[in-house]
Design an enzyme around this catalytic site. Sequence first.
Site, short mmCIF file in Angstrom:
data_model
loop_
_atom_site.label_atom_id
_atom_site.label_comp_id
_atom_site.label_asym_id
_atom_site.label_seq_id
_atom_site.Cartn_x
_atom_site.Cartn_y
_atom_site.Cartn_z
N LYS A 1 0.84 -1.20 0.00
CA LYS A 1 0.00 0.00 0.00
C LYS A 1 0.87 1.25 0.00
O LYS A 1 0.66 2.17 -0.79
CB LYS A 1 -0.92 -0.02 1.22
N ARG B 1 -3.19 3.13 8.47
CA ARG B 1 -3.56 1.99 7.60
C ARG B 1 -2.44 0.95 7.55
O ARG B 1 -1.28 1.29 7.36
CB ARG B 1 -3.83 2.49 6.19
N GLY C 1 -8.11 -6.96 4.15
CA GLY C 1 -9.00 -7.03 5.30
C GLY C 1 -8.45 -7.81 6.48
O GLY C 1 -9.12 -7.97 7.48
N MET D 1 -5.70 -7.14 8.28
CA MET D 1 -5.11 -6.32 9.35
C MET D 1 -5.95 -5.07 9.55
O MET D 1 -6.97 -4.91 8.90
CB MET D 1 -3.67 -6.00 9.00
N ARG E 1 -3.49 -1.33 -6.39
CA ARG E 1 -2.67 -2.54 -6.29
C ARG E 1 -3.07 -3.47 -7.41
O ARG E 1 -4.17 -3.34 -7.98
CB ARG E 1 -2.87 -3.23 -4.95
N HIS F 1 -16.15 -8.62 1.00
CA HIS F 1 -15.14 -9.54 1.49
C HIS F 1 -15.28 -10.92 0.86
O HIS F 1 -14.33 -11.50 0.33
CB HIS F 1 -15.25 -9.65 3.01
N ARG G 1 0.76 -47.95 -14.53
CA ARG G 1 0.80 -48.97 -13.48
C ARG G 1 0.15 -50.23 -14.01
O ARG G 1 -1.04 -50.24 -14.29
CB ARG G 1 0.04 -48.50 -12.25
N GLU H 1 12.90 -44.62 -5.04
CA GLU H 1 11.94 -44.24 -4.00
C GLU H 1 12.38 -44.69 -2.61
O GLU H 1 11.63 -44.59 -1.65
CB GLU H 1 10.55 -44.79 -4.34
N SER I 1 13.28 -42.74 -12.31
CA SER I 1 12.10 -41.93 -12.10
C SER I 1 11.87 -41.87 -10.60
O SER I 1 11.75 -42.90 -9.94
CB SER I 1 10.90 -42.55 -12.80
N GLY J 1 10.09 -41.75 -7.38
CA GLY J 1 8.77 -41.97 -6.81
C GLY J 1 8.72 -41.20 -5.52
O GLY J 1 9.00 -41.71 -4.45
N ASN K 1 6.44 -39.99 -3.67
CA ASN K 1 5.51 -40.33 -2.58
C ASN K 1 6.17 -41.28 -1.60
O ASN K 1 6.24 -41.02 -0.40
CB ASN K 1 4.24 -40.99 -3.12
N CYS L 1 7.61 -39.05 -10.83
CA CYS L 1 6.25 -39.50 -11.11
C CYS L 1 5.37 -39.53 -9.86
O CYS L 1 4.33 -40.12 -9.86
CB CYS L 1 6.26 -40.87 -11.77
N TYR M 1 11.98 -34.58 -17.00
CA TYR M 1 10.53 -34.45 -17.10
C TYR M 1 9.88 -34.61 -15.73
O TYR M 1 10.49 -35.12 -14.79
CB TYR M 1 9.94 -35.49 -18.06
P1 ADP Z 1 -7.45 -2.45 3.67
O1 ADP Z 1 -6.04 -2.84 3.54
O2 ADP Z 1 -8.21 -3.36 4.56
O3 ADP Z 1 -8.10 -2.18 2.37
P2 ADP Z 1 -7.23 0.40 3.99
O4 ADP Z 1 -6.02 0.91 4.65
O5 ADP Z 1 -7.25 0.48 2.51
O6 ADP Z 1 -7.46 -1.09 4.49
O7 ADP Z 1 -8.44 1.17 4.62
C1 ADP Z 1 -9.77 0.77 4.49
C2 ADP Z 1 -10.64 1.89 4.00
O8 ADP Z 1 -10.50 3.04 4.78
C3 ADP Z 1 -10.32 2.33 2.60
O9 ADP Z 1 -10.99 1.56 1.67
C4 ADP Z 1 -10.80 3.76 2.58
O10 ADP Z 1 -12.12 3.78 2.18
C5 ADP Z 1 -10.68 4.19 3.99
N1 ADP Z 1 -9.52 5.08 4.10
C6 ADP Z 1 -8.24 4.73 4.25
N2 ADP Z 1 -7.43 5.82 4.26
C7 ADP Z 1 -8.22 6.88 4.15
C8 ADP Z 1 -8.01 8.30 4.09
N3 ADP Z 1 -6.78 8.81 4.14
N4 ADP Z 1 -9.06 9.09 3.94
C9 ADP Z 1 -10.29 8.55 3.87
N5 ADP Z 1 -10.58 7.28 3.92
C10 ADP Z 1 -9.57 6.43 4.05
MG MG Z 2 5.97 -46.48 -4.94
MG MG Z 3 -7.81 -0.89 1.08
#
Ligand code: ADP
Ligand code: MG
Ligand code: MG
Length: 941
Positions: A27, A97, A106, A108, A364, A482, A588, A775, A794, A796, A798, A861, A881
């Site tokens: 990020k 963030r 989502g 962290m 991203r 999510h 086999r 093997e 070859s 094996g 496993n 294999c 192979y």
């Molecule tokens: P995640 O990694 O879970 O997507 P983010 O750090 O992107 O978490 O934050 C989640 C949400 O918070 C973002 O989708 C955005 O809508 C809001 N947010 C993050 N930073 C800002 C900011 N500087 N101003 C306004 N909203 C923000």
């Molecule tokens: Mg065998």
């Molecule tokens: Mg985000």
Amino acid sequence: MAKKYVYFFGPGKADGTSEMKNLLGGKGANLAEMCNLGLPVPAGFTVTTDCCTDYFANKSKFPAGMMDQVKTALTKVENVMGMKFGDPKNPLLVAGRSGARMSMPGMMETVLNIGLSSKTVPALIAKTGNARFVYDSYRRLMMMYSDVVMEKAEGIEPKDDKGIRHQLEEIMKEVKQKKGVELDTDLSADDLKQLCELFKERIKKAMGKEFPDDPMKQLEGSIGAVFKSWNGKRAIAYRNIENIPHTWGTAVNIQAMVFGNMGDTSATGVAFTRNPANGENKFFGEYLVNAQGEDVVAGIRTPWPINEMTKNEHTAHLPSLQKKMPKLYTQLDAIKNKLEKHYKNMQDLEFTIQEGRLWMLQTRDGKRTGLAAVNMAMDMLAEKLIDTETAILRVKPAQLDEFLHPIIDPNAEKNASLIGKGLPAGPGGAFGKIVFTSDDAVEWAKRGEKVLLVRDETNPEDIAGMRAAEGILTARGGMTSHAALVARSWGKCCIVGAADFKIDFSKNEVIVKGKSFKEGHIFTLNGTKGTVYDGQLQMIDATENPRLKAFLKLIDKYKSMKVRANADTPEDAARARNFGAEGIGLFRTEHMFLSDGHDEPKAYMVQMILADNEKERRAALDKLFPFMKKDIKETMKAMSGYPVTIRLLDPPLHEVLPSRDDTREKLAGMINIPAEEIKKRAALLHEVNPMLGHRGVRLGITFPELTEMQIRAILESAAELKKENIKAIPEIMVPVTCDEREIKDHKLIYDRVLAEVIKKYSLKGLECMYGTMIEIPRACLLSHQMAETAEFFSFGTNDLTQMSFGFSRDDIGSFLSEYLERKILTEDPFQTIDQSGVGQLVQCSCVRGRSVNPKLKLGVCGEHGGDPDSIAFFYKVGLNYVSCSPFRVPIARLAVAHAEIDAKKAPAKKAPAKKVPAKKATAKKPAKKKPVTKKAAKKKK
Ligand code: ADP
Ligand code: MG
Ligand code: MG
């Protein structure tokens, strides 16, 4: 000088770049890059991942000097934004963030609106004249802060999952009820003000301390809490699933807040530069007016589509951003084009509009389904945005698996009974018994049931259940919810926003338009269309997709390591050819005794086992001979022009004897003996430890005529095919050898039969090879001896894994999960080769074998032959192979192509390589082993 822990970013200029993901997290690096590209990004700074690891090493205290750097950077942000943090006149608010090297959506924490206090609240109201907005932001801060900083980061485990956030949400619900309103946005400024007071009281009561009123304290608390969220439960679980090292740590981005909740000219949204579900080149996204942060993703309000062209029947009536704020949409669309051109990849964007002004908050590389990955790679190649190699690298081998998974048979679908509809969030078809909690999904799946997880919405706590389910259905949420994001990243069938599905937890049922369906009822989902059907529908395979075929054509030339298939029948052989397999790595012979529908040969085999002397045995083998020959001949015919490795009989004999009474009767009748006789003999043959018992080459040592018959069947098939002008290339493989003398013993039989067959068919010679399966660890160590006689090895893997670890393949289930959980092992060694131990044996065997026979042909294999990570390793040790099940052939071929391209790019790394490759290598095990020998790689042919 003190370590640099803090990197500033702001309009037009940043300390970092997108290349610095390891240090700044994905990020942070991309926020910096967007600044450098001149895009509208709120100013801020990134506290490095390095600081996070130092923080943990330092008993969860900030390293010396860090806060000074933070304050310096904060001043810079204040100057750029023209506001001051904590200022009683013109206060700056910031977001804290999280952001790791690899995105963990989502998983962290994020805290928004940091800096609101008893002093700044009135100031902001005076400044904006919008009390409603300020109190809305304040209550959000309290919700996030108490949850993330005061509870989670402190390691407090609330009773009955009724954490502080839950409690505050309940309070908010009550206030809404009292006011008779449904949406958060319907609460007035006064309502929210009151709510904030209630929140403060509850926080104090529940947490035993006050919500901090000092902005700087809030900032410090947030930074620490985001660091700690790296070690939160769901983050750890996610890393385990995705194989992300736990040592990396997360960065923290502190960024000036911009507000999507300032009224009707404000909004927040999430978008993909192309459709992440199917790859279509259409700007695709969702937004909400007067909303902040996670509202879009959380599925609390149904989000609206950003443009007209991507509307569907569910969203047709909703106002698009394009219509509502056309100028801003045009600006966003231009940014989209700029970003895609710059990153040369589909981007996942977050944006916020504050009173008519657009701000970019994130970009991203977007997660996508396998279908979308293939379609986008082919499209971007055609658009000349990327080259062929990049296109190939864009599709992860495992993603092809999706194409190899079933879709609903369109004919069956026509007549199916439709229960309801939702948004098509993850492709393909899936059926299963419905369950309503993540735990149930896990439990039911454990006992072998196929389940569909049906939820109102999912959150990161549901990860395990989502993983265990065949498919996911949620009542709420949009295409960027999510559930949708996670399902797509796994290529899992998923439908979201199916609003007609009302789950009644008290009765364990879901009610759809008045009809109720109990837990355990079977539904079928079409994740490509968003339709839900009653009952179980017929599935068909998706491998005929023309786009997939075109993609597979791209990888045709990456063949320095071949891919073969493990196939026991002509049909499997044909399928494997179709997928581009270049030979069979494991045929086999026992399949004809062990699978159903082979009664006659099975009866003769039984007769052979029961025979008392060589003469009787030979008589039985003579009758078996034509059957064996026919199967082998047809398979070699299907593989015409490509080698077929045929393994001599491998399993312990008692496995061949029927265990069921009825089959025993039937077979006994066919060979005129009492069924009791078979039973008795089976008892006699019983072994305490059959895996290490009388099997493999040991059978041939005691019954040479058995070996002779098989070799004759193979060579005569080849001779006859040759006469028919069909190119057969048999490779005869002796299993479970541990000593060169076993190989030499059988070689005498091979040589004699070969001479006889050549004579019988009046041939000048016959193309064939003699080799062994490796093997047993001893065989690896003595490979220089084994290779004196064997023309090929070859592996094996496993059995080799079983015998190296001493883990029974069939019993590992009882302890493996514990081993993985406690990190004694990082992966199931039967799925991904254990490079350090078993891999070392393989490597040693290659080196020693080739030291006496440089032309020694090497292959693998075991199951590992179809596992992308293992394939990368086999490529490095210089195997000729890999061989895997027919359905995994495309995956293995792509893994080989990746290995080849990566190897080619690796040396060039000295030069400041442009983005792309390495990702995989750094993501997984840091490439400890160098490509073993360049020589070995070259010797392949
Ligand atoms: P995640 O990694 O879970 O997507 P983010 O750090 O992107 O978490 O934050 C989640 C949400 O918070 C973002 O989708 C955005 O809508 C809001 N947010 C993050 N930073 C800002 C900011 N500087 N101003 C306004 N909203 C923000
Ligand atoms: Mg065998
Ligand atoms: Mg985000």
